[in-house]
Motif scaffolding. Structure first.
Motif, short mmCIF file in Angstrom:
data_model
loop_
_atom_site.label_atom_id
_atom_site.label_comp_id
_atom_site.label_asym_id
_atom_site.label_seq_id
_atom_site.Cartn_x
_atom_site.Cartn_y
_atom_site.Cartn_z
N VAL A 1 -6.23 7.13 -2.84
CA VAL A 1 -5.78 5.90 -2.63
C VAL A 1 -5.49 5.27 -4.08
CG1 VAL A 1 -5.77 3.27 -2.43
CG2 VAL A 1 -6.21 5.13 -0.54
N PRO B 1 -4.42 7.35 1.60
CA PRO B 1 -3.84 6.24 2.78
C PRO B 1 -3.25 6.90 4.64
CG PRO B 1 -2.90 7.61 0.70
CD PRO B 1 -4.32 8.12 0.91
N GLN C 1 1.29 -1.15 -0.45
CA GLN C 1 -0.10 -0.01 -0.16
C GLN C 1 0.60 0.94 -0.10
OE1 GLN C 1 -2.34 -0.41 3.56
NE2 GLN C 1 -1.15 0.38 4.49
N ARG D 1 -4.89 8.34 8.63
CA ARG D 1 -5.19 8.34 7.09
C ARG D 1 -5.43 9.44 6.76
NH1 ARG D 1 -11.17 5.92 5.54
NH2 ARG D 1 -11.35 7.67 6.31
#
Length: 808
Positions: free
Chosen positions: A220, A241, A57, A318
């Motif tokens: 994201v 993210p 990620q 986030r």
């Protein structure tokens, strides 16, 4: 009950019943597996529901400087974003979210909103709000997008998304830093009810700011969706993210500021007394006032000149949000969760007391403890509840919550529990989606539904008999009864969901409660749910990851459940169509003939027989006795020696065990069950016996696996059953209780008598119970004012069933 007596042995009875052929399903097999609907497992996301060995990620770190203009109600800011490409892909452009553009003049949201005048009337407040939305310009004014060295970057703004074209491709493992400068106008939340904004208090001429979505944020990029750059239209919230944040907030010098993360410069912004109180609060058993109500009241009129800059830092979050006002009362209390210290805090104006001072921080602490028990330990250093005009909205470590008492300090029970519930819900969002970081832009239920379920668990641990709105199966029945044209499956994109609150909050929360209590049991469910939270903490799960983990960690095949509850709109309505009663023929003439004699004596004569007994004075046989023969005196139920001999001969053919069963007074009941609603579910049957005792049988949903529409079930009991009831504790959300009992039982309902000519909008609002109790002591409370627009918004859901905007 219909009674059938079979003049045969027990073995002859069971053969035709157990061998009965099942009819063919007329529709889709509701037990078909989900493989064709779920994405194919791979090295990033495994078939077990866990992250794969090559899961990745992205990461985005922020350094933000923002200034609050308390005169113009505006924000000015600049940021440096450092974006790390941890994917295996080469990126030639980046997508940034500009969520404030939902309030821009050319907003797609405003243009596509639909509404109607349903009653032929339109209030001044509704008109004012419509005009305010149309006239307000709250979108971002982007003044610069530059490289780290200050060179302009090519960029394109598409409504709520901005594409930044990179001068050189960003390869796997590389990072890029760039800067953005912007400004925007802050909305009045009582007129433009968005997730953040300001509230103006005309009495003391002060503002209270709850600020979020205040900075351009990275979208994201993931293995599941690529760039998640769907436009923000209002319902589909934020997909973000993780990263580290350093945020400096410049506000008026007499403001108190609270924010995500920990304060880095307390010596510069807090008094010595406030710093001492914070130290005291960390070890306190109850909330300690950092800023008291008296101090906050004095601050309201201070109007100090100059500004202060508050600097906060947050690790591995986030998002970031903050609040600011000179009206704030501030209290705090420390707890220890899994060996880590958590400072639970609340910021609220005096208008929130006495409710907020008594409950808010205690509820924050209770929520952190309870959610940590059912999911994963809370790892952040603070948890904050802020009181303002929005119904409820969540961000990492901080949330904005409504629930205000009347001006006289009284409140209804609904207001109290509504406030507690919204704090639990919004603080709980720290776990879903702030830590278990699902894609809100696509799947609202993955954060709201799971969070509402945990909210229900937390409410029940706050107080016995807590009046939870959602979670209990019977509370979703009214929604599931509605016409299918008014529903969408839970697995629907957030912006296309009908009845938002019922679909994305209530139905998935109820589904999880049914899984826990009825389908899986608490032990299996709790372990699997914890496994999901642990696997996907600080990662980006998809629906398949949740579905697969729940099955993987429990060894329970739940594909039928996900298909019915999440992919469909069928309802639970299981009808007990009928019951046939069988008893084995013992062939004992003494027992069998006596039973037949009792039944004959209990038989009610037909109407013709009753009238014939009166109208026919004398029959031919009565008149001439010579017409009688052997059969006129013969009793077929009299036991003869021949009958006894045949019975003894029959017993010799049976084993001792068979003889015991034959004379064991076994009763067989054949239940005919029909799936009227289409949703396959477990069948919970309560049997009441003639001695007053009861038994409960929980038959798994797999009873429908060979026929989704109708089945028969045989129940063998040594006791005489006088009634059967399906779902007696309303644990399966059965939408029609009138067909659940056999013999049928009336289902009570109520109607209300009323007088024509209802009171108009200007009628005096009724007193709440606290005010009613004070009426006997004149002067103890002031005459209550009508609820403020904020309060009315909290009490009345929107027509489509979703929470009022801002209540998330």
């Amino acid at each position: 009950m219909r009674i059938s007596l079979l003049a045969a042995g027990l073995g002859l009875l069971l053969a035709p019943l157990l061998g009965r052929a099942q009819t063919t399903n007329s529709g889709t097999d509701k037990f078909a597996q989900l493989e064709t609907l779920l994405p194919t497992p791979n090295e990033y996301r495994t078939a077990s529901g866990a992250p794969g060995p090559r899961y990745w990620q992205q990461r985005a770190d922020y350094n933000i400087k923002v200034s609050l203009d308390d005169q113009k109600q505006a924000i000015t800011g600049s940021e440096t974003i450092t974006y790390a490409n941890l994917s295996p892909d080469v990126l030639t452009y980046l997508w940034v979210q500009l969520d404030q553009n939902i309030l821009a003049k050319n907003s797609m949201t405003t243009a596509t909103n639909v509404a109607q005048v349903t009653t032929g009337r339109f209030s001044f407040q509704e008109l004012d709000n419509q005009l305010a939305t149309a006239e307000f310009d709250g979108g971002y004014k982007i003044t610069a997008v530059t490289t780290a060295g200050g060179q302009p970057l090519q960029h394109v703004i598409n409504h709520t998304m901005m594409r930044i074209d990179l001068p050189t491709p960003l390869r796997p493992g590389q990072s890029v830093a760039f800067g953005i400068k912007w400004s925007y106008n802050i909305n009045d939340q009582l007129k433009i009810n968005e997730r953040s904004g300001y509230e103006y208090f005309p009495t003391d001429k002060n503002y209270l700011y709850e600020i979020a979505q205040f900075y351009p944020r990275m979208a994201v990029y993931s293995d599941a969706t690529g760039w998640q750059n769907k436009q923000f239209l209002g319902n589909g919230e934020f997909t973000l993210p993780f990263g580290n944040y350093k945020v400096s907030i410049t506000a008026p010098a007499d403001h108190i500021v609270g924010a995500t993360g920990t304060l880095q410069n307390p010596d510069q912004v807090l008094t010595s007394a406030q710093r001492q109180r914070l130290v005291q609060a960390r070890g306190a058993k109850k909330p300690v006032l950092i800023v008291s109500q008296d101090e906050a009241t004095r601050n309201e009129s201070s109007r100090a000149t100059g500004t202060k800059t508050w600097t906060f830092a947050a690790q591995n979050v986030r998002d970031f949000a903050w609040c600011s006002s000179r009206k704030f009362i501030w209290d705090a209390m420390g707890i220890t969760e899994s060996g880590k210290s958590v400072l639970c805090m609340s910021y609220y104006p005096k208008e929130g007391n006495p409710l907020w001072g008594q409950y808010s921080t205690e509820v924050v602490a209770h929520t952190i403890k309870t959610y940590s028990k059912f999911t994963i330990p809370y790892a952040y250093p603070v948890a904050i509840s802020v009181h303002g005009p929005v119904g409820g909205m969540e961000y990492p470590m901080i949330c904005f919550n409504g629930g205000r008492p009347e001006k006289d300090g009284t409140y209804s029970a609904d207001r109290k529990y509504g406030m507690i519930s919204v704090i639990i819900h919004e603080v709980g969002h720290n776990f879903f989606p702030m830590i278990v970081n699902s894609d809100e832009r696509q799947w609202t239920w993955m954060d709201e539904g799971l969070n509402t379920f945990c909210q229900y668990l937390t409410e029940q641990e706050w107080e016995r008999g807590y009046p939870s709105r959602r979670g209990e199966p019977q509370n979703i029945v009214a929604y599931m009864r509605t016409d299918k044209s008014l529903q969408t499956p839970i697995m629907t994109n957030s912006e296309s969901v009908l009845q938002f609150g019922n679909n994305a909050y209530g139905k998935p929360a109820t589904a999880l409660n049914i899984l826990r209590e009825t389908v899986m049991g608490r032990e299996l469910f709790d372990y699997a749910f914890k496994t999901y939270a642990t696997r996907w903490a600080y990662k980006h799960p998809q629906p398949a990851d949740f579905f697969r983990t729940m099955e993987d960690a429990s060894a329970v095949d739940l594909d039928w459940f996900w298909r019915g509850w999440f992919y469909g709109t069928d309802r639970c309505d299981i009808s007990l169509e009928g019951v046939k009663y069988y008893r084995a023929n013992t062939k004992n003439p003494g027992l069998e003939n006596a039973r037949l004699q009792q039944e004959r004596q209990a038989q009610v004569p037909t109407l013709s027989a009753q009238r014939n007994a009166t109208d026919i004075k004398q029959t031919a046989v009565d008149e001439k006795p010579e017409l009688k023969d052997f059969y006129n005196g013969y009793d077929p139920l009299a036991v003869t020696e021949a009958d006894k001999q045949r019975y003894f001969q029959y017993l010799k053919t049976l084993s001792p065990q068979q003889q015991q069963r034959l004379n064991g007074n076994l009763n067989l009941y054949e239940l005919s069950l029909r799936n009227v609603g289409g949703l396959v579910m477990p069948v919970v049957i309560q049997m009441t016996y003639d001695d007053g005792t009861q038994d409960l049988v929980n038959i798994p949903a797999e009873i429908w696996r060979k026929n989704n529409e109708e089945v028969t079930k045989i129940i063998v009991s040594p006791k005489n059953v006088v009634s059967f009831v399906i779902d007696p504790y309303q644990q399966t959300a059965d939408t029609d209780l009138s067909n659940n009992a056999y013999p049928r039982q009336p289902v009570a309902s109520r109607f209300e008598m009323f007088q024509a000519g209802q009171a108009g909008n200007n009628a005096q609002q009724p007193l709440n119970p606290m005010q009613q109790a004070a009426v006997a002591t004149p002067g103890t409370v002031d005459k209550p004012a009508p609820p403020s627009p904020m309060q009315r918004k909290e009490d009345k859901p929107n027509p489509d069933g979703r929470p009022a905007r801002g209540t998330r």
